[in-house]
Design a protein around this motif. Structure first.
Motif, short mmCIF file in Angstrom:
data_model
loop_
_atom_site.label_atom_id
_atom_site.label_comp_id
_atom_site.label_asym_id
_atom_site.label_seq_id
_atom_site.Cartn_x
_atom_site.Cartn_y
_atom_site.Cartn_z
N ALA A 1 0.83 -1.20 0.00
CA ALA A 1 0.00 0.00 0.00
C ALA A 1 0.87 1.26 0.00
O ALA A 1 0.49 2.28 -0.57
CB ALA A 1 -0.94 -0.04 1.20
N THR A 2 2.07 1.18 0.60
CA THR A 2 2.95 2.36 0.66
C THR A 2 3.45 2.79 -0.72
O THR A 2 3.79 3.95 -0.92
CB THR A 2 4.17 2.08 1.55
OG1 THR A 2 4.72 0.84 1.16
CG2 THR A 2 3.79 2.03 3.01
N ILE B 1 1.83 3.20 -3.29
CA ILE B 1 0.90 4.14 -3.92
C ILE B 1 1.44 5.56 -3.75
O ILE B 1 1.41 6.35 -4.68
CB ILE B 1 -0.50 4.01 -3.28
CG1 ILE B 1 -1.04 2.60 -3.52
CG2 ILE B 1 -1.44 5.08 -3.81
CD1 ILE B 1 -2.30 2.28 -2.73
N TYR B 2 1.98 5.84 -2.55
CA TYR B 2 2.54 7.18 -2.32
C TYR B 2 3.90 7.34 -2.97
O TYR B 2 4.22 8.37 -3.52
CB TYR B 2 2.70 7.44 -0.81
CG TYR B 2 1.44 7.26 -0.01
CD1 TYR B 2 0.38 8.14 -0.18
CD2 TYR B 2 1.33 6.24 0.91
CE1 TYR B 2 -0.78 8.00 0.55
CE2 TYR B 2 0.17 6.08 1.66
CZ TYR B 2 -0.88 6.97 1.47
OH TYR B 2 -2.02 6.81 2.21
N HIS C 1 -9.08 8.79 -2.38
CA HIS C 1 -7.70 8.33 -2.41
C HIS C 1 -7.64 6.80 -2.47
O HIS C 1 -8.34 6.10 -1.72
CB HIS C 1 -6.94 8.85 -1.18
CG HIS C 1 -5.47 8.68 -1.33
ND1 HIS C 1 -4.86 7.48 -1.18
CD2 HIS C 1 -4.50 9.57 -1.65
CE1 HIS C 1 -3.56 7.62 -1.40
NE2 HIS C 1 -3.31 8.89 -1.68
N MET D 1 -5.54 4.57 -1.49
CA MET D 1 -5.20 3.85 -0.27
C MET D 1 -6.42 3.67 0.62
O MET D 1 -6.68 2.57 1.13
CB MET D 1 -4.11 4.66 0.45
CG MET D 1 -3.71 4.10 1.77
SD MET D 1 -2.99 2.48 1.54
CE MET D 1 -3.02 1.93 3.23
N GLU D 2 -7.18 4.76 0.78
CA GLU D 2 -8.36 4.66 1.63
C GLU D 2 -9.41 3.73 1.01
O GLU D 2 -10.16 3.07 1.71
CB GLU D 2 -8.95 6.04 1.90
CG GLU D 2 -8.38 6.66 3.15
CD GLU D 2 -7.55 7.89 2.87
OE1 GLU D 2 -7.96 8.69 2.00
OE2 GLU D 2 -6.50 8.05 3.50
N PHE E 1 -0.93 -4.58 3.19
CA PHE E 1 -0.93 -3.41 4.08
C PHE E 1 0.31 -3.46 4.96
O PHE E 1 0.24 -3.52 6.20
CB PHE E 1 -2.22 -3.35 4.89
CG PHE E 1 -3.44 -3.17 4.06
CD1 PHE E 1 -3.85 -1.89 3.66
CD2 PHE E 1 -4.20 -4.26 3.64
CE1 PHE E 1 -4.99 -1.73 2.87
CE2 PHE E 1 -5.33 -4.11 2.86
CZ PHE E 1 -5.72 -2.84 2.46
#
Ligand code: UDP
Ligand code: MN
Length: 268
Positions: free
Chosen positions: A193-194, A196-197, A234, A236-237, A215
């Motif tokens: 998931a990280t 994505i940023y 977003h 991630m959310e 996650f």
């Protein structure tokens, strides 16, 4: 009928991680896996959690690393910090299965991924932090008491360079980065998931191909409220929301014969 010789395997040593294991099983069943589902739990997991997992998994295996074979006991006494790691590599003792895919309890399966069983040991996706290392949230392995013993020896002699299973498994399967490209799973099988940023344009380009979301990191979906962020666009959310939808879905207790049929939109 599930293929009894092949299984997805996960691990939960606390009630919180049992929430994650629930989602692993439900998401695999939602996407109609033909494989068996196995969860390893430790004795401190509450009976309530264990019973809930029994309704979802084909096998709930209670592992108590302290009570295990002498060798394991010795290893744990000498390296107590590797407790959870030793519990995870216990998956190599599941020799009733010919081949398995391990999934961390903090993963969410977004489509059928049974094709992973076409891969050999040790297949895994690159770690986003150091891509010459594989990430141990998703990996294909072949249960073997011989390999299990060698892993324990390796842990005793060399420990783990990161204190966890990933350091141990990467130094044991040390040629992964250079040997056989067939053992490199595409990143979409373990999309942390990280990432994505850290590489948003790549996520925008390829994220719709995501097959398994991981996650990874200190904050897990079960730490955040199911009510929060529902309106957020977003990605991630949205993955966290998907996770909660799966966790709260009540339709999946029917077992492999009766599958829920709620097609979910993947976040983009
Ligand atoms: N795990 C567990 N109890 C713990 C820590 C870890 O059962 O207290 C299991 C669980 O299956 C988890 C895996 O070990 O998914 C790896 O840990 P985690 O996912 O927290 O590490 P990360 O992927 O964030 O590095
Ligand atoms: Mn994880």
């Amino acid at each position: 009928m599930p293929d009894c010789k092949e299984a997805f395997v996960t691990l939960a040593t606390t009630d919180s991680y049992c929430m994650g294991a629930t989602v692993v099983a439900r998401s695999l069943r939602r996407h109609r896996t033909a494989r068996s589902l196995v969860v390893m739990v430790t004795l401190n997991v509450s009976q309530q959690s264990r019973l809930a997992l029994e309704g979802l998994f084909d096998e709930v295996i209670v592992v108590d690393v302290m009570d295990s074979e002498d060798h394991l006991h010795l290893a744990l006494l000498r390296r107590p910090e590797l407790g959870v790691t030793f519990t995870k590599i216990h998956c190599w003792t599941l020799i009733q299965y010919r081949k398995c895919v391990f999934l961390d309890a903090d993963t969410l399966v977004l489509c059928n991924v049974d094709e992973l069983f076409e891969r050999d040991e040790l297949s895994a996706a690159p770690d986003p932090g150091w891509p010459d290392c594989f990430n141990t949230g998703v990996f294909v392995f072949r249960p073997s008491l011989h390999t299990h013993g060698r892993l324990l020896d390796h842990a005793l002699q060399h420990g783990s360079f990161d204190g966890g299973d990933q350091g141990l498994l990467n130094s044991f399967f040390s040629s992964w980065s250079v040997d056989d490209i067939g053992k490199h799973l595409p990143f979409v099988y373990n999309l942390s998931a990280t990432s994505i940023y850290s590489y948003l344009p790549a996520f925008q380009q390829f994220g719709h191909n995501a097959k398994i979301v991981h996650f990874l990191g200190a904050v897990k979906p079960w730490h955040s409220s199911s009510q929060r962020d529902h309106s957020s666009s977003h990605a991630m959310e949205q993955f966290v929301r998907l996770w909660w939808n799966e966790y709260l879905s009540h339709t999946t207790s029917a077992g492999p014969g009766k599958q829920p049929n709620q097609d979910e939109e993947k976040p983009r």
